[in-house]
Design a protein around this motif. Structure first.
Motif: not given
Length: 166
Positions: A97-99, A103-108
């Motif tokens: 869900e977070l992905s 944004p693509p650069e988010t460190n999840i």
């Protein structure tokens, strides 16, 4: 050491993520590193916005010397996805869900990967009994201690109350 902003995420922000926030905050305080971290928690859903954590993780945390009663649930906001440099989800559904919304650069990262090293999901104890909450506490304590080490900080010297698991 640079300032680290970390957000713990579960589904409703009333069980696992507030417990993780409380444990990690406690360990950071014991290590006298409070000024080096911004720590928060949120949920991928907003059903419990403004509510305190569920009474069961609140009781488990309290029995180990950790107070999470002042926390209030909130849904992950768009600003959270850029403000926090590390977003740690409790299970794969929350990572997905977070992905989807980030944004693509988010460190999840999955808690089971980054903190425990097993790739496991931290099971949602909401519909179970007290043993599920104690198990969640145990896994979160283990993971949060390791995460503090992973982030380049000497392991916090835990008090007997915090590190004990009944």
């Amino acid at each position: 050491m640079k300032h680290i902003r970390i957000l713990f995420v579960c589904m409703g922000n009333i069980c696992r993520s507030p417990l993780a926030e409380g444990i990690f905050t406690h360990l950071v305080a014991e290590a006298r590193l409070t000024d080096r971290f911004t720590i928060d928690s949120a949920g991928t859903g907003g059903w419990h916005d403004g509510e305190p954590p569920d009474r069961r993780p609140t009781a488990i945390a309290g029995s180990h010397g950790i107070d999470i009663t002042r926390q209030r649930a909130h849904r992950v906001r768009p600003i959270d996805l850029t403000r926090f440099k590390l977003i740690v989800a409790m299970d794969r559904d929350n990572v997905a869900e977070l992905s989807r919304i980030a944004p693509p650069e988010t460190n999840i990262r999955l808690f089971g990967d980054i903190a425990v090293g097993t790739g496991e999901d931290i099971a949602d104890p909401y519909y179970g009994g007290p043993e599920g909450f104690e198990m969640a506490y145990t896994r979160l304590l283990t993971g949060c201690s390791s995460l503090l080490e992973t982030l380049g900080v000497e392991r916090a010297s835990c008090s007997g109350n915090t590190s004990s698991v009944r």
